[in-house]
Design a protein around this motif. Structure first.
Motif: not given
Length: 152
Positions: A38, A41-42, A44-46, A48-49, A152
């Motif tokens: 988790n 993933r957080n 990586t998401t940040e 990418h954002r 992605n």
């Protein structure tokens, strides 16, 4: 040093303890793995954002810079306001490009250099200057779009 007859009972006790607490140990392992995943993933998401936001800002500013360059070259707008606006745009492009990728950062610096070398030549109607600025803008636009598509 321990006697061989002393290690056998300890080994048996340890194995028995693991068996008694197997559910707790499995639950702990799953919880640690889930938390680690988790967190990854957080992050990586940040990332990418942030890349998307910087990429969209660069694309928007590139469009504005192209408009300014076209006004200087085709429209004859050689005002100081137009020049200063162009410098502001290339500075934002150069600075925000670092947040997208290494390739885009290099291209962002190339746009800055192209503007720096050619802004005065645009005023004199130099076609090569216009082509140089437009080529740098197009290359950066293509690089940003490719990086955004790769997320992605």
């Amino acid at each position: 040093m321990a006697e061989p007859h002393e290690t056998v009972p300890f080994r048996r006790q340890f194995i028995a303890s693991v068996r008694r607490n197997a559910v707790a140990l499995i639950s702990l392992t799953v919880a640690l793995f889930g938390t680690s995943y988790n967190t990854w993933r957080n992050q990586t998401t940040e990332a990418h954002r942030n890349t998307r936001a910087a990429g969209f800002m660069v694309l928007e500013t590139l469009g504005q810079l192209q408009e300014i360059a076209d006004r200087r070259y085709y429209g004859g707008d050689h005002s100081d306001e137009n020049r200063l606006s162009g410098w502001g745009k290339v500075t934002v492009i150069r600075d925000m490009s670092t947040l997208v990728s290494v390739n885009v950062d290099t291209q962002g610096h190339a746009v800055f250099a192209a503007w720096q070398e050619n802004v005065d030549k645009l005023d004199t109607g130099d076609a090569q200057a216009e082509e140089s600025v437009t080529r740098a803008i197009s290359a950066l636009r293509d690089g940003v779009i490719a990086d955004l598509r790769a997320l992605n």
